[in-house]
Motif scaffolding. Sequence first.
Motif, PDB file in Angstrom:
ATOM      1  N   MET A 120      26.478  23.273 -27.518  1.00 36.57           N
ATOM      2  CA  MET A 120      27.749  23.939 -27.191  1.00 36.57           C
ATOM      3  C   MET A 120      28.925  22.992 -27.376  1.00 36.57           C
ATOM      4  O   MET A 120      29.975  23.371 -27.874  1.00 36.57           O
ATOM      5  CB  MET A 120      27.719  24.449 -25.744  1.00 36.57           C
ATOM      6  N   LEU A 121      28.730  21.715 -26.973  1.00 35.60           N
ATOM      7  CA  LEU A 121      29.794  20.718 -27.139  1.00 35.60           C
ATOM      8  C   LEU A 121      30.119  20.500 -28.613  1.00 35.60           C
ATOM      9  O   LEU A 121      31.286  20.432 -29.000  1.00 35.60           O
ATOM     10  CB  LEU A 121      29.369  19.383 -26.502  1.00 35.60           C
ATOM     11  N   ILE A 122      29.054  20.413 -29.432  1.00 33.89           N
ATOM     12  CA  ILE A 122      29.261  20.245 -30.886  1.00 33.89           C
ATOM     13  C   ILE A 122      30.014  21.459 -31.433  1.00 33.89           C
ATOM     14  O   ILE A 122      30.948  21.336 -32.213  1.00 33.89           O
ATOM     15  CB  ILE A 122      27.907  20.061 -31.621  1.00 33.89           C
ATOM     16  N   ASP A 123      29.600  22.656 -30.984  1.00 32.15           N
ATOM     17  CA  ASP A 123      30.243  23.913 -31.413  1.00 32.15           C
ATOM     18  C   ASP A 123      31.732  23.885 -31.111  1.00 32.15           C
ATOM     19  O   ASP A 123      32.566  24.204 -31.954  1.00 32.15           O
ATOM     20  CB  ASP A 123      29.616  25.095 -30.654  1.00 32.15           C
ATOM     21  N   VAL A 124      32.070  23.494 -29.870  1.00 36.03           N
ATOM     22  CA  VAL A 124      33.466  23.525 -29.421  1.00 36.03           C
ATOM     23  C   VAL A 124      34.304  22.503 -30.191  1.00 36.03           C
ATOM     24  O   VAL A 124      35.356  22.851 -30.749  1.00 36.03           O
ATOM     25  CB  VAL A 124      33.551  23.255 -27.894  1.00 36.03           C
ATOM     26  N   PHE A 125      33.839  21.256 -30.264  1.00 37.74           N
ATOM     27  CA  PHE A 125      34.663  20.218 -30.879  1.00 37.74           C
ATOM     28  C   PHE A 125      34.695  20.330 -32.407  1.00 37.74           C
ATOM     29  O   PHE A 125      35.769  20.299 -33.001  1.00 37.74           O
ATOM     30  CB  PHE A 125      34.201  18.823 -30.427  1.00 37.74           C
TER      31      PHE A 125
END
Length: 250
Positions: A120-125
């Motif tokens: 999710m963090l990779i998706d967001v950033f």
Amino acid sequence: MGYRCVQCSFPIKSLYVQYSPGNIRLMKCENCKAVADEYIECEIMILVIDLILHKPKAYRHLLYNVINQQTLMFKGLFWKLAFVFLLFDTYKCLVLESSKGKLGSPSMSFSSLMSTCWKMLIDVFFGNFMFLLTFFIMSKIFLHTSFSISRCNDLLFALMISGYFKIFLIAMTVWEFPSSVIFIIELFCLSSNAVALKVMTESTMSRCVWACFSAYAIKLFVTQILDLTFWGQLIQGWSQTPSSFSLKPS
Ligand SMILES: [Zn+2]
């Protein structure tokens, strides 16, 4: 950015003259001869309704006359908005992952929970990085905007302010909505971003819509590709080392 007339976007030195506390006179625009900013005397709800109705003059009032970027307040507000923007995006990813059944399952192991959070963090950033990159490239191609730092800051600020529809995601924390509501909110954000871009660049609406639509499409495409490659790698990892990645409760 200085003050502007909300009707024609003509630069203006001051919006009103104050004679005594509570006694003001609104200034008229030298270009169109109308009152430069009638929202000064309006209730906040009228501004909110006009923003929802996508009236360009309401966006001009908000972007040029309310938030004066020459004040010190701007820098603090910029970072706070960026933080809130990323927070809403993370929450959006969380709701989408939950709707796919990848989160909240009682049989979910700690390692797969961490993998999902990492994804999710990779998706967001990375998703937002690609979104901004596409947005600025498309703005350069379609709207001929300059790549100066101050101009990029102005556009970024307008993007975040006009993404106010994301606030409706808070309602999803209280009431249960289908995850398709997220796409309706994204659609409203897209149209709102396009109006803000039109106000900032004085370009045609169709060009602004294309610039914003390209950025949203690339962001969706990137997150879908990440989704496929990430889960593909994870499944491959499970098949190679079933004991360490097992979803079954021990
Ligand atoms: Zn005017």
